[in-house]
Scaffold this motif. Sequence first.
Motif, mmCIF file in Angstrom:
data_model
loop_
_atom_site.group_PDB
_atom_site.id
_atom_site.type_symbol
_atom_site.label_atom_id
_atom_site.label_comp_id
_atom_site.label_asym_id
_atom_site.label_seq_id
_atom_site.Cartn_x
_atom_site.Cartn_y
_atom_site.Cartn_z
ATOM 1 N N LEU A 197 0.814 -0.943 0.067
ATOM 2 C CA LEU A 197 -0.142 -0.031 -0.117
ATOM 3 C C LEU A 197 0.830 1.224 0.083
ATOM 4 N N THR A 217 -2.590 7.758 -3.594
ATOM 5 C CA THR A 217 -3.743 7.668 -4.496
ATOM 6 C C THR A 217 -4.438 8.957 -4.075
ATOM 7 N N THR A 235 -5.293 6.780 -9.369
ATOM 8 C CA THR A 235 -4.227 6.189 -8.618
ATOM 9 C C THR A 235 -3.225 5.306 -9.616
ATOM 10 N N GLY A 237 -2.029 2.666 -8.220
ATOM 11 C CA GLY A 237 -2.358 1.467 -7.400
ATOM 12 C C GLY A 237 -1.483 1.036 -6.440
ATOM 13 N N MET A 238 -0.940 -0.157 -6.259
ATOM 14 C CA MET A 238 -0.069 -0.678 -5.099
ATOM 15 C C MET A 238 1.247 -1.020 -5.834
ATOM 16 N N ARG A 245 -3.311 -6.090 -12.650
ATOM 17 C CA ARG A 245 -4.079 -5.887 -11.630
ATOM 18 C C ARG A 245 -4.708 -4.579 -11.607
ATOM 19 N N ASP A 248 -9.168 -0.750 -6.667
ATOM 20 C CA ASP A 248 -10.829 -0.392 -6.250
ATOM 21 C C ASP A 248 -11.114 0.973 -6.966
ATOM 22 N N THR A 268 -9.334 5.259 -0.257
ATOM 23 C CA THR A 268 -7.884 5.021 -0.509
ATOM 24 C C THR A 268 -7.583 3.967 0.493
ATOM 25 N N GLY A 269 -6.585 3.004 -0.039
ATOM 26 C CA GLY A 269 -6.345 1.670 0.533
ATOM 27 C C GLY A 269 -6.290 0.713 -0.095
ATOM 28 N N HIS A 270 -6.135 -0.574 0.739
ATOM 29 C CA HIS A 270 -5.907 -1.847 0.132
ATOM 30 C C HIS A 270 -7.015 -2.301 -0.818
ATOM 31 N N GLY A 271 -6.599 -1.901 -2.039
ATOM 32 C CA GLY A 271 -7.845 -2.247 -3.124
ATOM 33 C C GLY A 271 -8.685 -3.381 -2.923
#
Length: 355
Positions: A197, A217, A235, A237-238, A245, A248, A268-271
């Motif tokens: 993240l 993000t 974003t 992404g990660m 990949r 979200d 925002t966060g771990h999609g």
Amino acid sequence: MKPILITLTYIVIALSPTRFFSQTQAMKKNTVKETSPVLLIHGGAGTILKKNMSPEKEKAYRAALSEVLQKGYDTLEKGGTALDAVEIVIRMMEDSPLFNAGKGSVFTSDGKNEMDAAVMNGADLKAGSVAGVHTIKNPISAARAVMEKSQHVMMIGSGAEKFAQQQKLEIVDTAYFFDQNRWDQLQKIKKSEKQQLDHSGDTTGMLLPHKDSKFGTVGAVALDKYGNLAAGTSTGGMTNKKYGRVGDAPIIGAGTYANNNSCAVSATGHGEYFIRYTVAHDIAALVEYKGLNVKQAAEEVVMKKLLKAGGEGGVIVLDAKGNFAMPFNTEGMYRGYMLRGKTPQVMIYKDEVKP
Ligand code: ASP
């Protein structure tokens, strides 16, 4: 003769200056009654601790977020729509290397920048998104073009890029997105097959420590003078995400959602968690069906459901009456809001006053 006389009298009364005056006054009253605009933005959540932040870095973030808020709010005050404000502020953050979107996006495990973005209009539930794009300078504008200029909601990869080009959006060489810090960040965690993240340390056992994180993000939610809501998220992404990949952010109902009847949400966060828990729509559903206010609804999902599941992140949420909340279950979240007649309010850490 009689009916003609009656008709004439009616016309004279209908056109009389007093009547005309009172009608226009009434119309004026209606148009003058406008909503006081509200703008909320985020620049990503994660392990953002004061002890890891240099004063210069902090200053740069606060200045960037303030500038973005001011510009977006000016747009709303000048009569721009919520959608206009959301697009403008996200474009600014995409152009800034401080954030993980557009310029400064993180790298995939095979060393590429793959970006996702979405917008949604609360008045008519129209939405547009792009995913896995490499060459569109401002993915948020491509998302808006998908919404307004195509029959579709979501376009991906080379098809989305071809469409953006047809819409005369700016296309850049992939080298434009290269950022040395981001590259170094990937090298540090490359040996691991784990994703990271944007600003996180190892809080869940799934993510690797990363004290150097600088980007995030980006997202915005706005309420315009006409009482309409809009939401947008963009974003890279990660870091070290697998090629192809999708997170979200571009998934309507997961990382982005807007409905005048409930609220506008950008996450925002771990999609992967935000997708599985359909976070943005879950919050809107609690508001619409259960009658929770935005604070209660957002906290229910972010601070209870997601936290229990191990899903790190946060959201910004705003309703059509101007009520808002910005909860997050990480150490920090770059965030801010602006209200009529006030200066931009910017916050980073957990202990800063939360609305
Ligand atoms: N939500 C984004 C994703 O999973 C990452 C982030 O918010 O930093 O792609």
